[in-house]
Design a protein around this motif. Structure first.
Motif, PDB file in Angstrom:
ATOM      1  N   PRO A  14       0.834  -1.208   0.000  1.00  0.00           N
ATOM      2  CA  PRO A  14       0.000   0.000   0.000  1.00  0.00           C
ATOM      3  C   PRO A  14       0.870   1.259   0.000  1.00  0.00           C
ATOM      4  N   LYS A  15       0.327   2.361  -0.510  1.00  0.00           N
ATOM      5  CA  LYS A  15       1.157   3.549  -0.651  1.00  0.00           C
ATOM      6  C   LYS A  15       1.628   4.108   0.691  1.00  0.00           C
ATOM      7  N   GLU A  16       0.886   3.878   1.764  1.00  0.00           N
ATOM      8  CA  GLU A  16       1.328   4.330   3.080  1.00  0.00           C
ATOM      9  C   GLU A  16       2.645   3.644   3.472  1.00  0.00           C
ATOM     10  N   LYS A  17       2.771   2.360   3.121  1.00  0.00           N
ATOM     11  CA  LYS A  17       3.993   1.616   3.433  1.00  0.00           C
ATOM     12  C   LYS A  17       5.155   2.081   2.544  1.00  0.00           C
ATOM     13  N   ALA A  18       4.876   2.373   1.283  1.00  0.00           N
ATOM     14  CA  ALA A  18       5.917   2.887   0.385  1.00  0.00           C
ATOM     15  C   ALA A  18       6.403   4.248   0.876  1.00  0.00           C
ATOM     16  N   TYR A  19       5.474   5.106   1.261  1.00  0.00           N
ATOM     17  CA  TYR A  19       5.811   6.434   1.777  1.00  0.00           C
ATOM     18  C   TYR A  19       6.691   6.310   3.023  1.00  0.00           C
ATOM     19  N   ALA A  20       6.258   5.485   3.972  1.00  0.00           N
ATOM     20  CA  ALA A  20       7.008   5.288   5.213  1.00  0.00           C
ATOM     21  C   ALA A  20       8.394   4.701   4.924  1.00  0.00           C
ATOM     22  N   GLY A  21       8.474   3.772   3.975  1.00  0.00           N
ATOM     23  CA  GLY A  21       9.749   3.153   3.630  1.00  0.00           C
ATOM     24  C   GLY A  21      10.758   4.146   3.079  1.00  0.00           C
ATOM     25  N   LEU A  72       6.566  17.513   2.504  1.00  0.00           N
ATOM     26  CA  LEU A  72       5.946  16.220   2.814  1.00  0.00           C
ATOM     27  C   LEU A  72       4.440  16.355   2.686  1.00  0.00           C
ATOM     28  N   HIS A  73       3.842  15.475   1.906  1.00  0.00           N
ATOM     29  CA  HIS A  73       2.387  15.390   1.782  1.00  0.00           C
ATOM     30  C   HIS A  73       2.027  13.916   1.919  1.00  0.00           C
ATOM     31  N   GLN A  74       1.845  13.473   3.157  1.00  0.00           N
ATOM     32  CA  GLN A  74       1.612  12.059   3.440  1.00  0.00           C
ATOM     33  C   GLN A  74       0.284  11.607   2.869  1.00  0.00           C
ATOM     34  N   PRO A  75       0.184  10.505   2.202  1.00  0.00           N
ATOM     35  CA  PRO A  75       1.229   9.581   1.751  1.00  0.00           C
ATOM     36  C   PRO A  75       1.522   9.705   0.253  1.00  0.00           C
ATOM     37  N   ASP A  76       1.412  10.924  -0.282  1.00  0.00           N
ATOM     38  CA  ASP A  76       1.459  11.108  -1.737  1.00  0.00           C
ATOM     39  C   ASP A  76       2.742  11.689  -2.316  1.00  0.00           C
ATOM     40  N   TYR A  98       9.438  12.536  -4.968  1.00  0.00           N
ATOM     41  CA  TYR A  98       8.786  11.225  -5.058  1.00  0.00           C
ATOM     42  C   TYR A  98       7.279  11.429  -5.055  1.00  0.00           C
ATOM     43  N   TYR A  99       6.605  10.891  -6.068  1.00  0.00           N
ATOM     44  CA  TYR A  99       5.148  10.882  -6.133  1.00  0.00           C
ATOM     45  C   TYR A  99       4.696   9.440  -5.933  1.00  0.00           C
ATOM     46  N   ILE A 100       3.755   9.229  -5.040  1.00  0.00           N
ATOM     47  CA  ILE A 100       3.288   7.876  -4.740  1.00  0.00           C
ATOM     48  C   ILE A 100       1.791   7.814  -5.011  1.00  0.00           C
TER      49      ILE A 100
END
Length: 150
Positions: A14-21, A72-76, A98-100
């Protein structure tokens, strides 16, 4: 003259996990190529204005660069700036955006890189440098993908 490059990868999380990573500096040693160490220049969770020095082994020697969180614009979206004048590079500004986006349990991570402020020979060979940076960033995203998908 700005030099631009783009790298895109699909990661099965999920994009939240990619963002956090992407922001987990403590886990960077698990996936970052040539990792030597990271020195935080502040404390607490990463936020706009957070800074660190990142050291990697590249081409047989250690290189340290100075990074700052710009946006930072979580999670995007994540925007990082590397001030080349404060690191081994000695010149230039490197901006990594980075764009997610996501579709279901998959995330598309698009890195748009911009290199500014190069002079002399570096400016002359800018196009070749863009290819080198693009390949290095692609390897990093591939390594992050492998780490996050475990």
């Amino acid at each position: 003259m700005s030099i631009h490059f783009e790298v895109k990868r699909t990661i099965s999380v999920p994009k939240e996990k990619a963002y956090a990573g992407l922001l987990d500096l403590d886990a960077a040693s698990n996936w970052m190529q040539g990792f030597v160490g990271i020195e935080r220049l502040d404390e607490g969770p990463l936020q706009v204005g957070s800074e660190w020095k990142e050291t990697r082994k590249m081409f047989g020697s250690k290189a340290t660069e100075h990074f700052e969180v710009v946006e930072l614009h979580q999670p995007d979206k994540i925007v990082l700036r590397c001030d080349g004048t404060k690191g081994t590079t000695g010149k230039g500004e490197f901006v990594y955006t980075y764009y997610i986006t996501s579709s279901g349990d998959h995330s598309d991570v698009t890195l748009k890189g911009e290199i500014n402020g190069l002079t002399g020979v570096a400016k002359l060979f800018g196009k070749m440098m863009a290819g080198t940076f693009s390949k290095a960033c692609a390897k990093d995203l591939d390594a992050l993908k492998s780490y996050l998908e475990k």
